[in-house]
Write a protein that holds these residues in place. Structure first.
Motif, mmCIF file in Angstrom:
data_model
loop_
_atom_site.group_PDB
_atom_site.id
_atom_site.type_symbol
_atom_site.label_atom_id
_atom_site.label_comp_id
_atom_site.label_asym_id
_atom_site.label_seq_id
_atom_site.Cartn_x
_atom_site.Cartn_y
_atom_site.Cartn_z
ATOM 1 N N LEU A 1 45.314 39.861 47.781
ATOM 2 C CA LEU A 1 44.652 40.962 47.065
ATOM 3 C C LEU A 1 45.530 42.195 47.076
ATOM 4 O O LEU A 1 46.118 42.542 48.100
ATOM 5 C CB LEU A 1 43.314 41.284 47.741
ATOM 6 N N ALA B 1 41.519 41.197 37.289
ATOM 7 C CA ALA B 1 41.915 39.803 37.482
ATOM 8 C C ALA B 1 42.508 39.277 36.183
ATOM 9 O O ALA B 1 42.584 39.996 35.181
ATOM 10 C CB ALA B 1 40.705 38.967 37.899
ATOM 11 N N ALA C 1 39.551 38.263 51.815
ATOM 12 C CA ALA C 1 40.737 38.642 51.056
ATOM 13 C C ALA C 1 41.891 38.976 51.996
ATOM 14 O O ALA C 1 41.691 39.547 53.069
ATOM 15 C CB ALA C 1 40.431 39.827 50.151
ATOM 16 N N THR D 1 44.354 30.588 38.847
ATOM 17 C CA THR D 1 43.276 31.555 38.859
ATOM 18 C C THR D 1 42.751 31.685 40.288
ATOM 19 O O THR D 1 42.919 30.782 41.124
ATOM 20 C CB THR D 1 42.117 31.127 37.950
ATOM 21 N N ALA D 2 42.098 32.783 40.580
ATOM 22 C CA ALA D 2 41.526 32.974 41.916
ATOM 23 C C ALA D 2 40.467 31.920 42.210
ATOM 24 O O ALA D 2 40.386 31.390 43.332
ATOM 25 C CB ALA D 2 40.928 34.378 42.021
ATOM 26 N N LEU E 1 36.249 34.996 49.397
ATOM 27 C CA LEU E 1 37.632 35.282 48.996
ATOM 28 C C LEU E 1 38.633 34.697 49.986
ATOM 29 O O LEU E 1 39.790 35.122 50.033
ATOM 30 C CB LEU E 1 37.837 36.801 48.881
ATOM 31 N N ASP F 1 37.316 35.197 37.560
ATOM 32 C CA ASP F 1 37.968 35.783 38.733
ATOM 33 C C ASP F 1 37.467 37.197 38.987
ATOM 34 O O ASP F 1 37.229 37.593 40.136
ATOM 35 C CB ASP F 1 39.477 35.809 38.530
ATOM 36 N N PRO G 1 46.460 37.043 42.681
ATOM 37 C CA PRO G 1 45.374 36.625 41.790
ATOM 38 C C PRO G 1 44.281 37.660 41.591
ATOM 39 O O PRO G 1 43.529 37.564 40.630
ATOM 40 C CB PRO G 1 44.809 35.389 42.503
ATOM 41 N N LEU G 2 44.173 38.642 42.492
ATOM 42 C CA LEU G 2 43.096 39.628 42.424
ATOM 43 C C LEU G 2 43.629 41.007 42.782
ATOM 44 O O LEU G 2 44.509 41.133 43.642
ATOM 45 C CB LEU G 2 41.962 39.266 43.393
ATOM 46 N N LEU H 1 42.655 34.462 49.681
ATOM 47 C CA LEU H 1 43.151 34.943 48.390
ATOM 48 C C LEU H 1 43.904 36.260 48.553
ATOM 49 O O LEU H 1 43.333 37.265 49.000
ATOM 50 C CB LEU H 1 41.997 35.133 47.411
ATOM 51 N N ARG I 1 40.873 29.327 45.247
ATOM 52 C CA ARG I 1 39.859 29.295 46.309
ATOM 53 C C ARG I 1 39.256 27.899 46.443
ATOM 54 O O ARG I 1 38.988 27.426 47.564
ATOM 55 C CB ARG I 1 38.766 30.331 46.001
#
Length: 496
Positions: free
Chosen positions: A76, A217, A116, A7-8, A71, A222, A168-169, A74, A12
């Motif tokens: 994106l 997400a 991100a 998961t984000a 973020l 998330d 993840p996002l 992560l 993170r």
């Protein structure tokens, strides 16, 4: 589990704890994209070299002990309707197939500042018109549970990329359910926020609350994390209401989410909002799913706000937006504009000022009836979409249970019922339907109740996660990696 499947929120946390590097996470996402995207065609423009440089810089910041943004590190995905500096931004249109912007959209720039790492662009129908993700630039995007079937849209590429663990996002957008519909078809979370919560400075008709930007997400937490980085009071969006000298929207308003007690909630339950052409199969699945957790609420009453006139209101106001945005393209380059855009512009040009005034007046009346309804209930539970996924070769469902649909977007009525009144809503994955395809539960909150909707969704997500009948479904990534490329399928490129 590969890093790309985290998961984000967990990724993170691990990055901040120096237990996972941004580079390791990125390389895992890139490997997943290269392995499975040929089967589904979700990530249509890629920025891997710059993403690698960004991840390397993020790792250096982590090791220095810098203050890390929310973020940080992560990956994106950005829907191919927003401009991305130095990266192809086509909007699924032949008119923009060679467009490489010199500047990021406001929201893209904001998300980069929040840490991100933009990895690429996700596929969308032409100008986001319609809920079947296919166009004449990049072709069709297949459902990760069956690439021959539709992933819905218009944020279809984003939903597929998330479901298959490519990132993840993802950022998405929603007018007639463009976040919620693909979330439902692909088994992920799509949240439509209150208009103005996420500023859309590039929106041509800024006073319309129909189109919004929002987060997508794999989990509710998330989505809330991404929303907290998206939300702001920005003067370029006239709907972003601001009290001068004060910050109205704070990240902590939506993340982290505070717990909520489902047993104290009064919920309304409706399979169709009193007018949507919901498939019998979906009605039955909705009833079955609800029967598994209906008792979790203080009250779960079969009830719906009065949505009389919603079809006509949405049709007129939506077509008005298309006239304002695309009429010149249809007039001057009709051969480079697809059937959905042409149909909406042609429809819009038939309406008079009196028609538009009638629609705006009716919209206000519907909105006020919803406010009265929410005096009795905390949230509404409904299916997110009216049908189970069908073949992406079908440009749109012309019939449901043998009855013809009003328009190419009539099958989205479960979503646009909420759009018309501007309430926040989320599509939460709740297992599979009888066809073995994901089922999305729509949770609709009161006016301005974005955090409430997400809190209810998170509580339900936790409650349902332990039951395979209601837990978030996961596609067979190994099978996708072995599947033939979707571009080899007949009808892949274009609209016919």
């Amino acid at each position: 589990m590969q890093p790309c499947d985290l998961t984000a929120v967990e990724a993170r946390r691990l990055i901040g704890a120096r237990a996972l590097s941004a580079t390791e996470l990125l390389e895992s996402c890139i490997a997943r994209i290269e392995a499975v995207d040929p089967a589904v065609n979700a990530v249509v423009a890629r920025d891997f070299d710059r993403a690698r440089a960004t991840a390397k810089a993020a790792d250096a910041a982590t090791m220095r002990g810098d203050d890390l943004p929310p973020l940080h590190g992560l990956p994106l995905g950005i829907k191919d309707l927003l401009m991305t500096e130095g990266l192809a931004s086509t909007m699924g249109s032949l008119l923009f197939k060679d467009n490489v912007p010199a500047k990021d959209d406001f929201l893209v720039a904001r998300l980069r500042c929040a840490g991100a790492n933009v990895i690429g662009k996700t596929n969308t129908p032409e100008f986001g018109a319609g809920a079947n993700t296919r166009n004449a630039v990049y072709g069709a995007t297949g459902n990760p549970f069956d690439p021959k079937k539709s992933c819905a849209g218009s944020s279809g590429g984003a939903a597929v990329a998330l479901a298959a663990g490519m990132m993840p996002l993802c950022q998405g957008s929603d007018t007639g359910g463009s976040l919620r519909n693909p979330a439902a078809f692909c088994g992920i979370v799509g949240f439509r926020p209150t208009p103005g919560m996420v500023p859309a400075g590039a929106r041509g008709m800024g006073w319309s609350g129909l189109p919004v930007l929002g987060p997508m997400a794999r989990t509710v937490a998330d989505a809330a994390l991404l929303l907290s980085a998206m939300a702001s009071d920005d003067a370029y969006d006239p709907l972003a209401t601001t009290i001068h000298g004060k910050t109205v929207r704070e990240p902590t308003d939506v993340y982290p989410l505070r717990p909520i007690d489902l047993s104290r909630l009064r919920v309304a339950v409706t399979p169709d909002f009193g007018f949507a052409p919901t498939e019998k199969h979906i009605r039955a699945v909705f009833a079955e799913k609800l029967g598994l957790f209906r008792s979790a609420f203080a009250v779960a009453e079969d009830a719906s706000p009065d949505c009389s006139g919603t079809d006509e209101v949405f049709e007129i106001l939506r077509a008005t937006i298309f006239v304002g945005t695309h009429a010149e393209k249809v007039a001057t380059t009709p051969d480079k504009v697809g059937p959905n855009v042409r149909a909406n512009v042609e429809e819009g040009l038939r309406y008079s000022a009196q028609d538009v005034a009638r629609a705006m007046t009716a919209q206000t009346a519907i909105y006020r009836r919803w406010q009265t309804f929410f005096e009795r209930f905390d949230v509404i539970l409904a299916p997110a979409i009216t049908i189970s996924p069908r073949s992406w070769r079908e440009l749109y469902p012309a019939e449901i249970d043998g009855k013809p649909t009003r328009t190419y977007f009539h099958w989205l009525a479960m979503a646009y019922a909420v759009t018309v009144v501007g309430h926040p809503a989320v599509s939460l994955p709740v297992g599979l339907d009888r066809n073995g395809m994901p089922f999305g539960l729509q949770i609709v909150g009161p006016r301005g109740g974005d955090a409430k909707v997400l809190r209810v969704a998170a509580a339900l997500e936790a409650l349902l996660a332990g039951d395979p009948r209601t837990a978030r479904p996961v596609p067979d990534v190994a099978a996708l990696a072995k599947a033939p490329p979707i571009r080899e399928m007949e009808g892949f490129l274009g609209f016919d």
